[in-house]
Design a protein around this motif. Structure first.
Motif, mmCIF file in Angstrom:
data_model
loop_
_atom_site.group_PDB
_atom_site.id
_atom_site.type_symbol
_atom_site.label_atom_id
_atom_site.label_comp_id
_atom_site.label_asym_id
_atom_site.label_seq_id
_atom_site.Cartn_x
_atom_site.Cartn_y
_atom_site.Cartn_z
ATOM 1 N N VAL A 1 0.842 -1.202 0.000
ATOM 2 C CA VAL A 1 0.000 0.000 0.000
ATOM 3 C C VAL A 1 0.878 1.253 0.000
ATOM 4 C CG1 VAL A 1 -1.661 1.346 1.348
ATOM 5 C CG2 VAL A 1 -1.947 -1.139 1.145
ATOM 6 N N LYS A 2 1.931 1.231 0.823
ATOM 7 C CA LYS A 2 2.797 2.403 0.957
ATOM 8 C C LYS A 2 3.538 2.704 -0.346
ATOM 9 C CE LYS A 2 4.869 2.550 5.189
ATOM 10 N NZ LYS A 2 4.229 3.149 6.371
ATOM 11 N N CYS A 3 3.930 1.645 -1.055
ATOM 12 C CA CYS A 3 4.577 1.859 -2.360
ATOM 13 C C CYS A 3 3.564 2.404 -3.379
ATOM 14 C CB CYS A 3 5.190 0.560 -2.890
ATOM 15 S SG CYS A 3 6.733 0.122 -2.105
ATOM 16 N N ALA A 4 2.342 1.880 -3.343
ATOM 17 C CA ALA A 4 1.297 2.383 -4.242
ATOM 18 C C ALA A 4 1.071 3.875 -3.995
ATOM 19 C CB ALA A 4 -0.008 1.608 -4.035
ATOM 20 N N MET A 5 1.080 4.265 -2.720
ATOM 21 C CA MET A 5 0.899 5.687 -2.375
ATOM 22 C C MET A 5 2.067 6.504 -2.923
ATOM 23 S SD MET A 5 -1.901 6.183 -0.951
ATOM 24 C CE MET A 5 -3.027 4.865 -1.302
ATOM 25 N N ASN A 6 3.262 5.941 -2.824
ATOM 26 C CA ASN A 6 4.440 6.641 -3.359
ATOM 27 C C ASN A 6 4.321 6.849 -4.866
ATOM 28 O OD1 ASN A 6 7.600 6.036 -4.476
ATOM 29 N ND2 ASN A 6 7.324 7.648 -2.961
ATOM 30 N N GLY A 7 3.747 5.848 -5.539
ATOM 31 C CA GLY A 7 3.633 5.906 -6.993
ATOM 32 C C GLY A 7 2.317 6.502 -7.484
#
Lengths: 211, 211
Positions: free
Chosen positions: A116-122
């Motif tokens: 989820v945190k990577c998706a938010m970053n991207g």
């Protein structure tokens, strides 16, 4: 984390303790960068009474409690914003869970999920990772009843994705604060957890830094 | 994860179920990349009996069980090695915890810690992150009794770091498999969890990929 709070009001110790505990649960205890806590995580409050004002009536208590809550929330927010490599704060609200503990468990699972945190970053409106993070918690949750919004746009409703403008939502995620709201539609208990995104900079800081 | 296992031996169904459950607990259920599971994670075993050989005696059962365990472990190992952006497999062994569940909880906390995983990526013999990941679990653990070794070099013993050649240990961590062994010195129960490191490539894959 070392939080030192001061007030020049006179506040009875038991009340002060009680209000700090409540404020902490909704602020310091509701923030996570990478789920690591420390044995020296501390929040302390000192009330000098120097102003001569004392907190006694239930109206005073409500006002003092709200003010302290605001200060603690602001500090907690700053912790998430200052997370290693963070480019944004992600506010995860889980609504209408069966119990507050369930709501908190789900919110923390979403907030701590590296996917989820990577998706938010991207800036990826990846509803699947958020709903599956909720689903893998060992608490009551039914995707067929749940609704998920990202930056106030509904992306998932009762078991499946809804039509949404992915480009527009992605652009809206490119902000310094992102609001993730998961309505479980099971009960009437809510919880909010603040976190940040997971960036390459996080890995740089934590892989390249040596003890 | 979809694991399909086949054997041409004849194995009674209850025995097959039992052995697969045991093997899965020490393999598929002991691997984590980013703590996300999926509702379609599945392990299935089929026994055709075509070879004519049947598993009946306790010696047969022990042999079959060991072989199946080996196959499952190998598959689980490959999942960790094939983790998104993984450069190495990290084998986390927690020894001498009070209960097997405690050992598993601690091993999973270490294996899922982004701080530990980044340290592994950077070949950093960062004992503090590992011991603190163990310490923040809600199970009995006393750093003053614990010993930690990285690649068979002792780096922490009974409450504090020991003198070790940080450069040498760092070089030894630059391998495709890293062994982390935390001896709790509290009981007699062990658990092993496999994971991988957290690299910038993980973030690239999961931030840049859009649904």
């Amino acid at each position: 984390m070392l939080a030192f709070l001061t007030t020049d009001a006179a506040v009875p110790v038991p009340l002060l303790r009680n209000v700090l505990q409540q404020s902490s649960d909704r602020s310091f205890n509701a923030v996570t960068v990478d789920d690591h806590t420390s044995t020296n995580d501390t929040a302390v409050i000192l009330a000098s009474g120097l102003s001569g004002a004392s907190v006694e009536s239930s109206r005073d208590i409500a006002k003092f409690s709200a003010s302290l809550g605001e200060v603690c929330e602001s500090l907690a927010y700053q912790i998430a914003a200052d997370g290693e490599g963070a480019t944004k704060v992600v506010k995860v609200c889980v609504q209408r869970a069966l119990t507050e503990s369930d709501a908190r468990t789900i919110a923390r699972a979403i907030a701590n999920s590296p996917l989820v945190k990577c998706a938010m970053n991207g800036n990826d409106p990846n509803w699947g990772r958020i709903v599956s993070a909720a689903g893998l918690c060992d608490v009551p949750f039914d995707p067929d009843r749940a609704t998920l919004t990202l930056q106030r746009t509904r992306v998932f409703h009762r078991g499946g994705p809804v039509r949404f403008d992915a480009k527009k939502v992605s652009t809206s995620l490119d902000d310094t604060q992102v609001d993730v709201v998961l309505n479980c539609n099971l009960g009437d208990r809510d919880a909010t957890v603040w976190t940040c995104d997971l960036s390459k900079q996080y890995v740089t800081i934590n892989a390249d830094y040596h003890t």
